[in-house]
Design an enzyme around this catalytic site. Structure first.
Site, short mmCIF file in Angstrom:
data_model
loop_
_atom_site.label_atom_id
_atom_site.label_comp_id
_atom_site.label_asym_id
_atom_site.label_seq_id
_atom_site.Cartn_x
_atom_site.Cartn_y
_atom_site.Cartn_z
N ASP A 51 0.82 -1.22 0.00
CA ASP A 51 0.00 0.00 0.00
C ASP A 51 0.85 1.27 0.00
OD1 ASP A 51 1.07 -0.27 2.46
OD2 ASP A 51 -0.81 -0.18 3.58
N HIS A 255 24.22 1.99 -19.09
CA HIS A 255 23.14 2.35 -18.17
C HIS A 255 23.32 1.68 -16.81
CE1 HIS A 255 20.22 3.84 -21.53
NE2 HIS A 255 21.16 4.69 -21.23
N ASP A 272 26.39 10.26 -14.67
CA ASP A 272 25.35 10.78 -15.57
C ASP A 272 24.15 11.05 -14.67
OD1 ASP A 272 23.36 11.18 -17.47
OD2 ASP A 272 24.00 9.53 -18.76
N ASP A 283 20.23 16.82 -17.99
CA ASP A 283 20.85 15.52 -18.27
C ASP A 283 22.32 15.78 -18.55
OD1 ASP A 283 21.52 12.98 -19.10
OD2 ASP A 283 20.29 13.01 -20.92
N HIS A 363 26.67 4.31 -29.09
CA HIS A 363 25.34 4.94 -28.91
C HIS A 363 25.23 6.24 -29.71
CE1 HIS A 363 27.01 7.90 -26.03
NE2 HIS A 363 27.62 6.90 -25.42
N HIS A 367 19.78 13.47 -27.82
CA HIS A 367 18.32 13.30 -27.91
C HIS A 367 17.69 14.61 -27.49
CE1 HIS A 367 18.58 12.90 -23.49
NE2 HIS A 367 19.63 12.14 -23.73
N HIS A 374 14.25 11.93 -22.34
CA HIS A 374 14.30 11.60 -23.77
C HIS A 374 13.02 12.19 -24.34
CE1 HIS A 374 17.12 8.00 -22.79
NE2 HIS A 374 17.75 9.16 -22.76
N GLU A 397 26.41 14.12 -26.26
CA GLU A 397 26.99 13.21 -25.28
C GLU A 397 27.85 12.09 -25.87
OE1 GLU A 397 23.96 10.60 -23.44
OE2 GLU A 397 22.47 11.92 -24.33
N TYR A 401 34.34 3.81 -24.61
CA TYR A 401 34.19 2.82 -23.55
C TYR A 401 35.07 1.61 -23.85
CZ TYR A 401 30.09 5.81 -23.36
OH TYR A 401 29.27 6.90 -23.35
N ARG A 421 32.41 9.65 -20.81
CA ARG A 421 31.34 10.32 -21.57
C ARG A 421 31.27 11.75 -21.06
NH1 ARG A 421 27.55 6.90 -21.05
NH2 ARG A 421 26.18 7.69 -19.41
N GLU A 423 28.58 14.97 -21.40
CA GLU A 423 27.24 15.29 -21.90
C GLU A 423 26.79 16.66 -21.42
OE1 GLU A 423 24.10 12.68 -20.44
OE2 GLU A 423 22.74 13.40 -22.01
#
Ligand code: GLY
Ligand code: MN
Ligand code: MN
Length: 454
Positions: A51, A255, A272, A283, A363, A367, A374, A397, A401, A421, A423
């Protein structure tokens, strides 16, 4: 505690005005016919542990058109005598519920303070919606969001297919309103930009605080605590997506968000993280050495990514295709990797679909960003790349890797388990790219001056 951050962020911008909501609605209505009905509905609340309610967040279309943030709500609009009537179905005032769950604006509050003409209890939705449906010929609704709405719409459409012959009214077609709303959301207004800039300033300070508190032995989760704590401290709605906080080989998992490892001396950490301010997302990604000093190998890769990112940002200009930053970033990354001997192919071969660049950069480069991280907006209308216009916001971004754990590639030893990375959030203006997240440091010198200083 974070007074310096608060000072750097500055005053909170104004919320979206009632006039602006009305103008958004009017731009939408301008694309509809007199006998259309539009329905924007919020999803049902989600529950965990029997709940306990998950924190509720309105659908972005509901936020865009009305600013309404509470659960159990549906917005409808239809024309009567040439005038659009805007209706909101909301939770009615209920003392007992409010004692347990919190205050509700109720029906009266909705009409007084939100951009609508009338409001009803959500408990009357089925009955009122049926009445509205009978009088319309097309219904604009995204099915699959709320089963009550789906059921009423489906029933009316079915009934109408039997009774239209008799009465000549009722819905004949169900149309997804997303393409219309998404086109509006894609171009940001001045007030949206102010909110997005504020969101990016807060996320920048969160990264600075995480950098300052990074030292060997710190837990990824501890940096997450600092970031999310600062988001709350700065009066945001919290994260715009789960923080990605990966040190060492975790930085090579795109991710990664379990954030439960310790940061070790000699590793680079990738963070990130972004927040939502008044619904609007930021972002940002930065990568920095856990011990505060890039090794020459780490710096070599870092600077290739930074060069690619700066070159890609420069392509975020009115009139350029949306994929110009991606193509530019890939080119600069491939040239860099050829220069240091990681890629042995020609530039053209490295950039081809199965070329070597895709081993290390797998990647897209960005975006749309807005109410959703996104964000909405077709990238290739009619299968042609969208051209940048003033007011669009896109992330930039690029990354590299080198996961030594991957069985599918032969990772260069020098760069083993290095993930970088960078971004930023970029607004397209007639004067060129405007980096909303510019407060977040990204040169090696600026980063090294901050890491571990807390
Ligand atoms: N934070 C998710 C992304 O950068 O797309
Ligand atoms: Mn990101
Ligand atoms: Mn992103």
């Amino acid at each position: 505690m974070w007074e310096d951050s608060l000072a750097a962020i500055g005053d909170e911008p104004a919320s979206i005005s009632l006039d602006e909501y009305a103008s958004r609605q009017n731009r939408l209505f301008g694309q509809l016919k007199g006998s259309d009905l539009i329905i924007i509905t919020n999803p049902k609340e989600s529950v965990r542990s029997n709940d306990v309610h998950y924190h509720f967040r309105s659908s972005s279309d509901m936020l865009y058109l009305t600013g309404w943030k509470d659960p159990e709500s549906t917005f409808c609009a239809y024309q009567r005598e040439g005038k659009w009537i805007r209706t909101l179905f909301v939770q009615p005032k209920d003392v007992l519920k409010e004692i347990w769950e919190g205050r509700r604006p109720g029906i009266e509050g909705a009409v007084e303070e939100w951009p609508v003409d009338e409001a009803y209890s959500i408990h009357d939705l089925e009955e009122k919606l049926s009445e509205m449906l009978v009088q319309c010929s097309r219904v604009f609704v995204k099915l699959g969001v709320d089963d009550t709405v789906d059921k009423v719409v489906e029933n009316e459409v079915k009934r109408n297919s039997r009774e239209r012959q008799k009465f000549g009214t009722g819905p004949m077609s169900i149309v997804d309103p997303s393409p219309l709303v998404n086109e509006l959301r894609l171009r940001k207004s001045e007030s949206e930009i102010a909110l997005m800039r504020h969101s990016a300033k807060i996320a920048s300070q969160a990264h600075i605080q995480a950098m300052s508190n990074t030292k060997p032995g710190v837990g990824e989760w501890q940096l997450e605590g600092i970031i999310e704590g600062l988001f709350k401290y700065c009066n945001t709605d919290g994260i715009s997506y789960p923080c990605i906080i990966g040190s060492g080989e975790n930085a090579t998992i795109l991710h990664y968000n379990v954030n439960n490892d310790t940061c070790n001396d000699g590793e680079v950490i990738l963070i990130d993280a972004g927040c939502e301010f008044d619904g609007y997302a930021s972002d940002i990604t930065r990568s920095w050495p856990v011990n505060g000093k890039f090794t020459p190998e780490q710096a070599e890769i870092y600077n290739i990514v930074l060069d690619a990112q700066l070159a890609a940002i420069d392509k975020c200009r009115v009139g350029n295709p949306y994929d110009a930053p991606h193509n530019e970033a890939r080119k600069v990354l491939a040239e860099g990797l050829i220069r240091i001997g990681v890629i042995k192919q020609s530039l053209d071969d490295a950039l081809s679909t199965d070329g070597e660049l895709s081993n290390w950069y797998m990647h897209g480069t960005g975006h749309w960003l807005g109410l959703d991280v996104h964000d909405v907006g077709v990238y290739r209308p009619n299968d042609k790349p969208r051209v940048f216009e003033e007011g669009m916001v896109i992330t930039v971004e690029p990354g590299l890797y080198f996961g030594a754990w991957r069985p599918d590639v032969d990772c260069p030893k020098k760069y083993s388990n290095l993930g970088i990375r960078i971004e930023d959030d970029v607004l397209v203006t007639i004067h060129g790219p405007d980096v909303l997240s510019r407060d977040c440091p990204k040169t090696i010198a600026d980063i090294e001056a901050i890491v571990g200083r807390a």
